[in-house]
Design an enzyme around this catalytic site. Structure first.
Site, PDB file in Angstrom:
ATOM      1  N   ASP A   1     105.645  39.866  61.078  1.00  0.00           N
ATOM      2  CA  ASP A   1     106.587  38.730  61.010  1.00  0.00           C
ATOM      3  C   ASP A   1     105.842  37.431  61.330  1.00  0.00           C
ATOM      4  O   ASP A   1     106.372  36.540  62.008  1.00  0.00           O
ATOM      5  CB  ASP A   1     107.790  38.930  61.940  1.00  0.00           C
ATOM      6  CG  ASP A   1     108.889  37.892  61.703  1.00  0.00           C
ATOM      7  OD1 ASP A   1     108.833  37.167  60.687  1.00  0.00           O
ATOM      8  OD2 ASP A   1     109.799  37.796  62.544  1.00  0.00           O
TER       9      ASP A   1
ATOM     10  N   HIS B   1     111.843  43.923  61.835  1.00  0.00           N
ATOM     11  CA  HIS B   1     111.559  43.542  63.236  1.00  0.00           C
ATOM     12  C   HIS B   1     112.598  44.021  64.269  1.00  0.00           C
ATOM     13  O   HIS B   1     113.304  43.218  64.875  1.00  0.00           O
ATOM     14  CB  HIS B   1     111.348  42.046  63.373  1.00  0.00           C
ATOM     15  CG  HIS B   1     112.300  41.141  62.618  1.00  0.00           C
ATOM     16  ND1 HIS B   1     113.656  41.305  62.634  1.00  0.00           N
ATOM     17  CD2 HIS B   1     112.064  40.058  61.843  1.00  0.00           C
ATOM     18  CE1 HIS B   1     114.211  40.346  61.895  1.00  0.00           C
ATOM     19  NE2 HIS B   1     113.272  39.587  61.398  1.00  0.00           N
TER      20      HIS B   1
ATOM     21  N   ASN C   1     112.056  32.862  52.393  1.00  0.00           N
ATOM     22  CA  ASN C   1     112.711  31.697  53.017  1.00  0.00           C
ATOM     23  C   ASN C   1     111.820  30.451  52.956  1.00  0.00           C
ATOM     24  O   ASN C   1     111.459  29.867  53.962  1.00  0.00           O
ATOM     25  CB  ASN C   1     113.180  31.991  54.443  1.00  0.00           C
ATOM     26  CG  ASN C   1     112.042  32.295  55.405  1.00  0.00           C
ATOM     27  OD1 ASN C   1     110.975  32.724  54.994  1.00  0.00           O
ATOM     28  ND2 ASN C   1     112.274  32.067  56.687  1.00  0.00           N
TER      29      ASN C   1
ATOM     30  N   HIS D   1     117.322  41.457  57.635  1.00  0.00           N
ATOM     31  CA  HIS D   1     117.162  40.701  58.890  1.00  0.00           C
ATOM     32  C   HIS D   1     118.481  40.926  59.646  1.00  0.00           C
ATOM     33  O   HIS D   1     119.495  40.332  59.303  1.00  0.00           O
ATOM     34  CB  HIS D   1     116.918  39.229  58.565  1.00  0.00           C
ATOM     35  CG  HIS D   1     116.971  38.324  59.758  1.00  0.00           C
ATOM     36  ND1 HIS D   1     115.846  37.794  60.338  1.00  0.00           N
ATOM     37  CD2 HIS D   1     118.019  37.872  60.481  1.00  0.00           C
ATOM     38  CE1 HIS D   1     116.203  37.043  61.368  1.00  0.00           C
ATOM     39  NE2 HIS D   1     117.512  37.072  61.485  1.00  0.00           N
TER      40      HIS D   1
ATOM     41  N   HIS E   1     104.572  27.717  62.509  1.00  0.00           N
ATOM     42  CA  HIS E   1     105.289  26.445  62.661  1.00  0.00           C
ATOM     43  C   HIS E   1     104.307  25.398  63.167  1.00  0.00           C
ATOM     44  O   HIS E   1     103.362  25.740  63.887  1.00  0.00           O
ATOM     45  CB  HIS E   1     106.450  26.594  63.651  1.00  0.00           C
ATOM     46  CG  HIS E   1     107.567  27.438  63.136  1.00  0.00           C
ATOM     47  ND1 HIS E   1     108.387  27.048  62.098  1.00  0.00           N
ATOM     48  CD2 HIS E   1     107.985  28.683  63.495  1.00  0.00           C
ATOM     49  CE1 HIS E   1     109.277  28.004  61.860  1.00  0.00           C
ATOM     50  NE2 HIS E   1     109.052  29.019  62.682  1.00  0.00           N
TER      51      HIS E   1
ATOM     52  N   HIS F   1     105.416  35.157  56.620  1.00  0.00           N
ATOM     53  CA  HIS F   1     105.962  33.901  56.086  1.00  0.00           C
ATOM     54  C   HIS F   1     104.787  33.007  55.706  1.00  0.00           C
ATOM     55  O   HIS F   1     104.036  32.563  56.584  1.00  0.00           O
ATOM     56  CB  HIS F   1     106.838  33.226  57.144  1.00  0.00           C
ATOM     57  CG  HIS F   1     108.037  34.047  57.509  1.00  0.00           C
ATOM     58  ND1 HIS F   1     109.245  33.936  56.853  1.00  0.00           N
ATOM     59  CD2 HIS F   1     108.214  35.026  58.433  1.00  0.00           C
ATOM     60  CE1 HIS F   1     110.111  34.801  57.373  1.00  0.00           C
ATOM     61  NE2 HIS F   1     109.512  35.479  58.330  1.00  0.00           N
TER      62      HIS F   1
ATOM     63  N   ASN G   1     112.971  35.098  66.564  1.00  0.00           N
ATOM     64  CA  ASN G   1     114.194  35.721  66.053  1.00  0.00           C
ATOM     65  C   ASN G   1     113.846  37.027  65.362  1.00  0.00           C
ATOM     66  O   ASN G   1     113.107  36.986  64.378  1.00  0.00           O
ATOM     67  CB  ASN G   1     114.849  34.750  65.061  1.00  0.00           C
ATOM     68  CG  ASN G   1     116.017  35.360  64.299  1.00  0.00           C
ATOM     69  OD1 ASN G   1     116.310  36.543  64.430  1.00  0.00           O
ATOM     70  ND2 ASN G   1     116.661  34.561  63.473  1.00  0.00           N
TER      71      ASN G   1
ATOM     72  N   ARG H   1     105.188  30.257  53.707  1.00  0.00           N
ATOM     73  CA  ARG H   1     105.711  28.870  53.690  1.00  0.00           C
ATOM     74  C   ARG H   1     105.547  28.108  52.384  1.00  0.00           C
ATOM     75  O   ARG H   1     105.930  26.943  52.332  1.00  0.00           O
ATOM     76  CB  ARG H   1     105.080  28.042  54.824  1.00  0.00           C
ATOM     77  CG  ARG H   1     105.239  28.623  56.204  1.00  0.00           C
ATOM     78  CD  ARG H   1     106.685  28.800  56.596  1.00  0.00           C
ATOM     79  NE  ARG H   1     106.835  29.168  58.010  1.00  0.00           N
ATOM     80  CZ  ARG H   1     107.848  29.856  58.465  1.00  0.00           C
ATOM     81  NH1 ARG H   1     108.811  30.281  57.651  1.00  0.00           N
ATOM     82  NH2 ARG H   1     107.935  30.155  59.745  1.00  0.00           N
TER      83      ARG H   1
ATOM     84  N   ASP I   1     115.568  37.409  54.477  1.00  0.00           N
ATOM     85  CA  ASP I   1     114.971  37.257  55.815  1.00  0.00           C
ATOM     86  C   ASP I   1     114.965  35.817  56.315  1.00  0.00           C
ATOM     87  O   ASP I   1     114.742  34.873  55.573  1.00  0.00           O
ATOM     88  CB  ASP I   1     113.544  37.793  55.863  1.00  0.00           C
ATOM     89  CG  ASP I   1     112.980  37.671  57.269  1.00  0.00           C
ATOM     90  OD1 ASP I   1     113.692  38.040  58.221  1.00  0.00           O
ATOM     91  OD2 ASP I   1     111.858  37.174  57.433  1.00  0.00           O
TER      92      ASP I   1
HETATM   93  O1  DOR Z   1     111.337  34.166  64.319  1.00  0.00           O
HETATM   94  C1  DOR Z   1     111.532  34.166  63.121  1.00  0.00           C
HETATM   95  N1  DOR Z   1     110.954  33.247  62.327  1.00  0.00           N
HETATM   96  N2  DOR Z   1     112.338  35.085  62.607  1.00  0.00           N
HETATM   97  C2  DOR Z   1     112.736  35.026  61.329  1.00  0.00           C
HETATM   98  O2  DOR Z   1     113.475  35.871  60.920  1.00  0.00           O
HETATM   99  C3  DOR Z   1     112.296  33.910  60.453  1.00  0.00           C
HETATM  100  C4  DOR Z   1     111.024  33.371  60.907  1.00  0.00           C
HETATM  101  C5  DOR Z   1     110.669  32.067  60.261  1.00  0.00           C
HETATM  102  O3  DOR Z   1     110.785  31.940  59.052  1.00  0.00           O
HETATM  103  O4  DOR Z   1     110.201  31.167  60.974  1.00  0.00           O
HETATM  104 ZN    ZN Z   2     113.557  38.011  60.104  1.00  0.00          ZN
END
Ligand code: DOR
Ligand code: ZN
Length: 450
Positions: free
Chosen positions: A311, A238, A100, A185, A315, A68, A284, A70, A158
């Protein structure tokens, strides 16, 4: 910088041709000019930089099919440039980023935007996956054909599951016709409402909402059933639950083009790690149990699981300092994944180097349709994406020292062994003696064990 580089005397592993031998690799310009496993048969041309690779593993650049980054919209967590730079430190030369974002990658123009940013970044190569449905809402097909033309290498919603069976069937049909992988996912949302960690004795003790394994298993079971008709390249992201491994194993046994991936945290951490309510352990799908870890490793050993993926989910510190129930799901992994895979899979004796390299290079490259472009492979005249790994380098994972913009790493403080020492992307030396290009040539927090 496209000098010539002569990688001398390393253990060269190319899973595509089954090569595992000591030898030399010559990089000229953007390509691999020569590979020789006959001692002294190759000598460096005038002006080439010779890099001593004795005791090192020389592999195709590592490929991570699930990160990701971002961008657009979440630049305080990560950008394409920061993620692509972090990847180099981890030994990864190719990434597939998830859609995403905000806005999501569900239009060809957004695919083009990501590719443009990736070209400007001069780190790892970045290839976007496209959303399968508009807004990732699971209601309406996204323009997948147009996104594929623009450069999307696979499709996924995802972060969310394509939950409706009717929509799933349509997505599988389109992906099959485009010959692109669909990466699911796997989470039935009606089974995970209020869930923030694995449903079990630990969640009961902590009083946290449980997220059962069956939420993953029913989706995979349904999808492989649907995919009997479509025979799309279906990929389960995952895997967290032992039961999921069994379903994938059965589907592969019938010859369906189904694959699955495992992530470092699902190989090394259990729901016990949530015991202190540390939101960095919230992910997740959630961390499960020792039995699940054993089943996932067994799936890797017997060839059910063919792909490793981090994955990497950055954050901000402020989001991750909320209560466990309120904090976002996700953990970062791109800079420390390699020694963690080594720990989970090599140190335990589950598999050996050639297999580990396949899981990290050729197999994800095939999934993304990139192996035909030479990615994930090492061969003469192929693209010079190369990672040199020092398997004995001991170091301590330090989230504060990471190149990623985020710090939410559950492995902070772990003492590990193994690290990328040299990384080339299209012949450019982006990591040199453990240090990023442009930085001083001493490897930062390094001690040598051998
Ligand atoms: O833990 C996760 N974070 N699982 C996901 O599928 C999405 C991801 C996120 O975008 O933060
Ligand atoms: Zn995922």
């Amino acid at each position: 910088m496209s000098h010539s580089h002569f990688l001398r005397g390393g253990r060269i592993i190319d899973p595509d041709r089954g090569m595992d031998a000591t030898g030399d690799v010559l990089i000229v310009g953007e390509t691999i000019a020569a590979i020789s496993t006959r001692r002294g048969a190759l000598s460096p041309p005038e002006g080439a930089v010779t890099i001593d690779c004795e005791g090192m593993i020389v592999t195709p650049g590592l490929v991570d099919p699930h990160v990701h980054l971002r961008e657009p919209g979440g630049e305080s967590k990560e950008t394409i440039a920061s993620g692509a730079a972090a990847a180099i430190l981890g030994g990864f030369t190719t990434l597939c980023c998830m859609p995403n974002t905000n806005p999501p990658i569900d239009l060809p123009s957004t695919v083009e935007f990501v590719l443009q940013r990736a070209r400007a970044a001069s780190g790892a190569r970045v290839f976007p996956s496209g959303a399968a449905t508009v807004g990732r809402r699971g209601e309406q097909l996204a323009p997948m054909g147009a996104m594929a033309k623009a450069g999307a290498v696979a499709f996924t919603d995802d972060g969310d599951c394509v939950a409706s069976a009717g929509m799933m069937g349509k997505v599988l049909a389109v992906c099959a016709s485009l010959d692109k992988a669909f990466m699911q996912h796997c989470q039935d949302p009606t089974l995970t409402e209020g869930g923030v960690m694995n449903a079990g004795v630990v969640s009961a003790r902590l009083g946290l909402g449980g997220w059962p394994s069956v939420a993953e298993e029913v989706i995979i079971e349904r999808d492989v059933r649907l995919n009997r008709i479509h025979q799309c390249r279906y990929h389960a992201q995952h895997l967290s639950a032992g039961g999921s491994v069994e379903i994938i194993r059965r589907a592969r046994g019938t010859g369906q083009p189904v694959s699955a991936e495992a992530s470092p945290h699902h190989l090394l951490l259990t729901d016990d790690a949530c015991g202190t309510y540390d939101p960095v352990m919230k992910v997740n799908p959630p961390l499960r149990t020792d039995a699940d870890i054993r089943a996932i490793i067994e799936g890797i050993v017997d060839g059910t699981i063919t792909v490793l993926a981090t994955d990497h989910a950055p954050h901000t510190a402020s989001e991750k300092s909320r209560d466990f129930s309120e904090a976002p799901f996700g953990m970062i992994g791109i800079e420390c994944a390699l020694p963690l895979y080594m720990k989970a899979l090599l140190d335990s004796g589950a598999i050996e180097w050639p297999r580990l390299v396949a899981l990290l290079t050729l197999e994800p490259a095939r999934l993304l349709g990139l192996a035909e472009r030479g990615i994930g492979r090492l061969f003469e005249s192929g693209p010079a994406d190369v990672t040199v790994i020092d398997p004995n380098h001991r170091w301590t994972i330090d989230a504060q020292a990471m190149r990623s913009k985020s710090r939410n790493c559950p492995f902070h403080g772990w003492q590990v062994r193994g690290r990328a020492r040299e990384v080339f992307v299209a012949g450019s030396r982006l990591l040199s003696a453990g240090a990023p290009a442009g930085a001083p040539q001493t490897s930062t927090h390094a001690t040598h064990a051998n």
